[in-house]
Design an enzyme around this catalytic site. Sequence first.
Site, short mmCIF file in Angstrom:
data_model
loop_
_atom_site.label_atom_id
_atom_site.label_comp_id
_atom_site.label_asym_id
_atom_site.label_seq_id
_atom_site.Cartn_x
_atom_site.Cartn_y
_atom_site.Cartn_z
N HIS A 70 6.57 -4.85 -3.86
CA HIS A 70 7.84 -5.56 -4.03
C HIS A 70 8.23 -6.33 -2.76
CE1 HIS A 70 10.00 -1.90 -2.33
NE2 HIS A 70 10.78 -2.85 -1.86
N ASP A 116 3.35 0.36 -6.56
CA ASP A 116 4.10 -0.52 -5.65
C ASP A 116 3.32 -0.63 -4.34
OD1 ASP A 116 6.02 -2.09 -4.50
OD2 ASP A 116 7.55 -0.52 -4.38
N SER A 206 11.26 -0.38 3.15
CA SER A 206 10.22 -0.54 2.13
C SER A 206 8.92 -1.04 2.73
CB SER A 206 10.65 -1.55 1.07
OG SER A 206 11.47 -0.94 0.14
N1 ARG Z 1 13.57 -0.60 -1.82
C1 ARG Z 1 13.98 -0.40 -0.46
C2 ARG Z 1 13.60 -1.57 0.40
O1 ARG Z 1 13.44 -2.64 -0.11
C3 ARG Z 1 13.45 0.87 0.10
C4 ARG Z 1 14.27 1.95 -0.38
C5 ARG Z 1 13.85 3.26 0.06
N2 ARG Z 1 14.99 4.04 -0.26
C6 ARG Z 1 15.08 5.32 -0.13
N3 ARG Z 1 16.20 5.89 -0.41
N4 ARG Z 1 14.07 6.03 0.28
O2 ARG Z 1 13.55 -1.50 1.61
#
Ligand code: ARG
Length: 252
Positions: A70, A116, A206
Amino acid sequence: MSRRFAPIAATVLAATVLSMPAAEAAPSIVGGEKGSLADHPYAVYLVDSHGTQFCGGVIVSRTAVATAAHCTIDVPPDETSVVAGREDKRSNDGVVLAVTDVWRHPDYRKPQQGSDLAVLTVRGQLPYRPAALARDASRYPAGTKATVLGWGRIADGGDRSDYLRQATVPLTDDATCRTGYPEYNPASMLCAGYPSGGTDACKGDSGGPLVTGATLVGIVSYGDGCGRPGKPGVYTRVTSFADDIAAHSGLG
Ligand code: ARG
């Protein structure tokens, strides 16, 4: 919040977690410590064409960085660069390498459906020690303490960190992960976090590494908020994808 470089002692972390009300005020990656590239030289971050950090990544070979799929959607790869060897975003340490190629897992649709994972090839060489890839799932049972690293938000809904942060989180069992996330698929995902929350990756982390020792076991994928009780962080399970990562990293 402590500013020591030394990795936090498990007892101190446990005490911190127990004394923390919930996610709101938790500092850091969320509930972590200042991180160290001396300990984790493979931790990198991704920047867009404005130099703004938007994701993490992990060096897996001299020329390749693993990240979350992503992280390759909103910013086109030809506008993405890898920053390696730089703990502090405000410094000029390390190297900034352009991305020349992206392999995105063909099954990737959205983080909640797993796979992912992406591998970025960089222009030039990454002069830092790569992380080893976890392959034997039986070596990483629930309860194993792992370290997550990143430059992401320092609180649920808060600002991103200028400095590398790291936090220790235990791998959770499948039942716990499924309770928090009904879509959980153990073939592709892994959860880590304390039942009471407080310590977690957060937005902007992420694509970054979850390691035990210097071995990559997970890649930060998603979570419901950050550090919420009953909502561990969800990671891409590296033991399921080690061959894919190696194949697209020039590791054969
Ligand atoms: N989707 C998030 C990003 O784009 C990462 C989220 C990880 N969240 C978590 N609570 N571990 O950075």
